[in-house]
Design a protein around this motif. Structure first.
Motif, PDB file in Angstrom:
ATOM      1  N   LEU A  66       0.825  -1.194   0.000  1.00 47.64           N
ATOM      2  CA  LEU A  66       0.000   0.000   0.000  1.00 47.64           C
ATOM      3  C   LEU A  66       0.871   1.260   0.000  1.00 47.64           C
ATOM      4  O   LEU A  66       0.624   2.209  -0.747  1.00 47.64           O
ATOM      5  N   LYS A  67       1.923   1.238   0.795  1.00 41.68           N
ATOM      6  CA  LYS A  67       2.853   2.365   0.857  1.00 41.68           C
ATOM      7  C   LYS A  67       3.502   2.594  -0.505  1.00 41.68           C
ATOM      8  O   LYS A  67       3.586   3.730  -0.978  1.00 41.68           O
ATOM      9  N   ASN A  68       3.941   1.536  -1.166  1.00 37.58           N
ATOM     10  CA  ASN A  68       4.558   1.651  -2.487  1.00 37.58           C
ATOM     11  C   ASN A  68       3.579   2.224  -3.516  1.00 37.58           C
ATOM     12  O   ASN A  68       3.949   3.063  -4.338  1.00 37.58           O
ATOM     13  N   ASP A  69       2.317   1.770  -3.468  1.00 37.99           N
ATOM     14  CA  ASP A  69       1.304   2.289  -4.386  1.00 37.99           C
ATOM     15  C   ASP A  69       1.035   3.772  -4.131  1.00 37.99           C
ATOM     16  O   ASP A  69       0.878   4.551  -5.073  1.00 37.99           O
ATOM     17  N   LEU A  70       0.985   4.162  -2.868  1.00 37.56           N
ATOM     18  CA  LEU A  70       0.789   5.575  -2.535  1.00 37.56           C
ATOM     19  C   LEU A  70       1.921   6.426  -3.091  1.00 37.56           C
ATOM     20  O   LEU A  70       1.699   7.506  -3.639  1.00 37.56           O
ATOM     21  N   ILE A  71       3.141   5.942  -2.952  1.00 37.40           N
ATOM     22  CA  ILE A  71       4.307   6.668  -3.463  1.00 37.40           C
ATOM     23  C   ILE A  71       4.187   6.873  -4.970  1.00 37.40           C
ATOM     24  O   ILE A  71       4.414   7.973  -5.478  1.00 37.40           O
ATOM     25  N   GLN A  72       3.799   5.829  -5.694  1.00 38.20           N
ATOM     26  CA  GLN A  72       3.677   5.936  -7.148  1.00 38.20           C
ATOM     27  C   GLN A  72       2.637   6.977  -7.547  1.00 38.20           C
ATOM     28  O   GLN A  72       2.873   7.794  -8.433  1.00 38.20           O
ATOM     29  N   VAL A  73       1.484   6.962  -6.894  1.00 38.52           N
ATOM     30  CA  VAL A  73       0.411   7.893  -7.243  1.00 38.52           C
ATOM     31  C   VAL A  73       0.783   9.326  -6.865  1.00 38.52           C
ATOM     32  O   VAL A  73       0.627  10.253  -7.665  1.00 38.52           O
ATOM     33  N   ILE A  74       1.297   9.524  -5.675  1.00 37.83           N
ATOM     34  CA  ILE A  74       1.615  10.870  -5.205  1.00 37.83           C
ATOM     35  C   ILE A  74       2.752  11.480  -6.008  1.00 37.83           C
ATOM     36  O   ILE A  74       2.781  12.690  -6.234  1.00 37.83           O
ATOM     37  N   ASN A  75       3.676  10.648  -6.491  1.00 30.57           N
ATOM     38  CA  ASN A  75       4.789  11.150  -7.310  1.00 30.57           C
ATOM     39  C   ASN A  75       4.313  11.796  -8.614  1.00 30.57           C
ATOM     40  O   ASN A  75       5.051  12.552  -9.234  1.00 30.57           O
ATOM     41  N   ASN A  76       3.081  11.513  -9.041  1.00 30.78           N
ATOM     42  CA  ASN A  76       2.527  12.175 -10.225  1.00 30.78           C
ATOM     43  C   ASN A  76       2.276  13.656  -9.969  1.00 30.78           C
ATOM     44  O   ASN A  76       2.263  14.454 -10.895  1.00 30.78           O
ATOM     45  N   TYR A  77       2.036  14.034  -8.730  1.00 31.66           N
ATOM     46  CA  TYR A  77       1.625  15.382  -8.402  1.00 31.66           C
ATOM     47  C   TYR A  77       2.675  16.208  -7.645  1.00 31.66           C
ATOM     48  O   TYR A  77       2.656  17.425  -7.695  1.00 31.66           O
ATOM     49  N   MET A  78       3.527  15.542  -6.905  1.00 32.61           N
ATOM     50  CA  MET A  78       4.492  16.263  -6.080  1.00 32.61           C
ATOM     51  C   MET A  78       5.726  15.424  -5.824  1.00 32.61           C
ATOM     52  O   MET A  78       5.684  14.206  -5.945  1.00 32.61           O
ATOM     53  N   ILE A 135       3.253  12.227   4.975  1.00 36.23           N
ATOM     54  CA  ILE A 135       3.983  12.284   3.711  1.00 36.23           C
ATOM     55  C   ILE A 135       4.679  13.642   3.587  1.00 36.23           C
ATOM     56  O   ILE A 135       4.038  14.643   3.264  1.00 36.23           O
ATOM     57  N   PRO A 136       5.977  13.689   3.858  1.00 34.67           N
ATOM     58  CA  PRO A 136       6.707  14.954   3.718  1.00 34.67           C
ATOM     59  C   PRO A 136       6.822  15.357   2.245  1.00 34.67           C
ATOM     60  O   PRO A 136       7.327  14.601   1.428  1.00 34.67           O
ATOM     61  N   VAL A 137       6.338  16.547   1.925  1.00 34.10           N
ATOM     62  CA  VAL A 137       6.345  17.055   0.550  1.00 34.10           C
ATOM     63  C   VAL A 137       7.543  17.979   0.374  1.00 34.10           C
ATOM     64  O   VAL A 137       7.725  18.933   1.129  1.00 34.10           O
ATOM     65  N   ARG A 138       8.353  17.682  -0.617  1.00 32.97           N
ATOM     66  CA  ARG A 138       9.506  18.538  -0.931  1.00 32.97           C
ATOM     67  C   ARG A 138       9.072  19.710  -1.797  1.00 32.97           C
ATOM     68  O   ARG A 138       9.420  20.848  -1.542  1.00 32.97           O
ATOM     69  N   LYS A 139       8.326  19.415  -2.873  1.00 27.23           N
ATOM     70  CA  LYS A 139       7.804  20.481  -3.727  1.00 27.23           C
ATOM     71  C   LYS A 139       6.696  19.926  -4.611  1.00 27.23           C
ATOM     72  O   LYS A 139       6.611  18.730  -4.854  1.00 27.23           O
ATOM     73  N   MET A 140       5.864  20.839  -5.084  1.00 26.09           N
ATOM     74  CA  MET A 140       4.785  20.481  -5.992  1.00 26.09           C
ATOM     75  C   MET A 140       5.348  20.452  -7.415  1.00 26.09           C
ATOM     76  O   MET A 140       6.226  21.245  -7.756  1.00 26.09           O
ATOM     77  N   LYS A 141       4.824  19.548  -8.230  1.00 27.59           N
ATOM     78  CA  LYS A 141       5.220  19.491  -9.632  1.00 27.59           C
ATOM     79  C   LYS A 141       4.302  20.418 -10.421  1.00 27.59           C
ATOM     80  O   LYS A 141       3.109  20.506 -10.144  1.00 27.59           O
ATOM     81  N   ARG A 142       4.861  21.097 -11.378  1.00 27.07           N
ATOM     82  CA  ARG A 142       4.077  22.061 -12.169  1.00 27.07           C
ATOM     83  C   ARG A 142       3.191  21.367 -13.196  1.00 27.07           C
ATOM     84  O   ARG A 142       2.121  21.845 -13.506  1.00 27.07           O
ATOM     85  N   LYS A 143       3.651  20.238 -13.699  1.00 27.38           N
ATOM     86  CA  LYS A 143       2.894  19.516 -14.712  1.00 27.38           C
ATOM     87  C   LYS A 143       2.477  18.167 -14.172  1.00 27.38           C
ATOM     88  O   LYS A 143       3.242  17.494 -13.496  1.00 27.38           O
ATOM     89  N   PHE A 144       1.274  17.766 -14.511  1.00 23.14           N
ATOM     90  CA  PHE A 144       0.767  16.454 -14.130  1.00 23.14           C
ATOM     91  C   PHE A 144       1.449  15.410 -14.993  1.00 23.14           C
ATOM     92  O   PHE A 144       1.517  15.534 -16.210  1.00 23.14           O
ATOM     93  N   GLN A 145       1.989  14.360 -14.340  1.00 25.11           N
ATOM     94  CA  GLN A 145       2.668  13.300 -15.081  1.00 25.11           C
ATOM     95  C   GLN A 145       1.818  12.048 -15.059  1.00 25.11           C
ATOM     96  O   GLN A 145       1.374  11.601 -14.011  1.00 25.11           O
ATOM     97  N   THR A 146       1.582  11.476 -16.218  1.00 24.67           N
ATOM     98  CA  THR A 146       0.840  10.218 -16.315  1.00 24.67           C
ATOM     99  C   THR A 146       1.746   9.162 -16.880  1.00 24.67           C
ATOM    100  O   THR A 146       2.728   9.456 -17.567  1.00 24.67           O
ATOM    101  N   GLU A 147       1.389   7.933 -16.580  1.00 23.60           N
ATOM    102  CA  GLU A 147       2.161   6.820 -17.132  1.00 23.60           C
ATOM    103  C   GLU A 147       1.774   6.642 -18.596  1.00 23.60           C
ATOM    104  O   GLU A 147       0.622   6.768 -18.973  1.00 23.60           O
ATOM    105  N   THR A 148       2.747   6.323 -19.421  1.00 26.78           N
ATOM    106  CA  THR A 148       2.464   6.046 -20.829  1.00 26.78           C
ATOM    107  C   THR A 148       2.378   4.550 -21.011  1.00 26.78           C
ATOM    108  O   THR A 148       3.172   3.791 -20.475  1.00 26.78           O
ATOM    109  N   ALA A 149       1.404   4.133 -21.769  1.00 26.65           N
ATOM    110  CA  ALA A 149       1.168   2.699 -21.952  1.00 26.65           C
ATOM    111  C   ALA A 149       1.992   2.144 -23.073  1.00 26.65           C
ATOM    112  O   ALA A 149       2.426   2.713 -23.968  1.00 26.65           O
TER     113      ALA A 149
END
Length: 93
Positions: A43-55, A79-93
């Motif tokens: 669950l922790k690993n999945d949270l990291i993957q999803v949150i990394n899309n935004y920050m 979840i300590p946030v270092r910075k917000m990402k300016r662009k939303f990143q999605t996975e490419t299939a």
């Protein structure tokens, strides 16, 4: 007065007692809910993957746990946030 002197001279056992108490409480909560440490790590690993899309987060300091009060269980994430990402990143299939 003795407690004060013990704290000053580094003989404060209450902090280690509190840490042990908190660890035991977490173990009991996990047992009651039926969540294995492997499932919580997944669950922790999945949270990291999803949150990394935004920050950008500090993955090493991220804490995920279950908290129980009476008949409810809550997922608690620190979840300590270092910075917000300016662009939303999605996975490419």
């Amino acid at each position: 007065m003795l407690d004060f002197l013990n704290k000053i001279f580094g003989r404060d056992n209450s902090s280690s007692r509190n840490v042990a108490k908190e660890r035991l409480r977490l173990v009991l909560v996990h047992d009651r809910v039926g969540v294995s440490p492997q499932l919580l790590q997944s669950l922790k690993n999945d949270l990291i993957q999803v949150i990394n899309n935004y920050m950008e987060i500090d993955e090493e300091a991220l804490e995920v746990s279950l908290d129980s009060s009476e008949n409810q269980v809550a997922l608690v994430a620190n979840i300590p946030v270092r910075k917000m990402k300016r662009k939303f990143q999605t996975e490419t299939a």
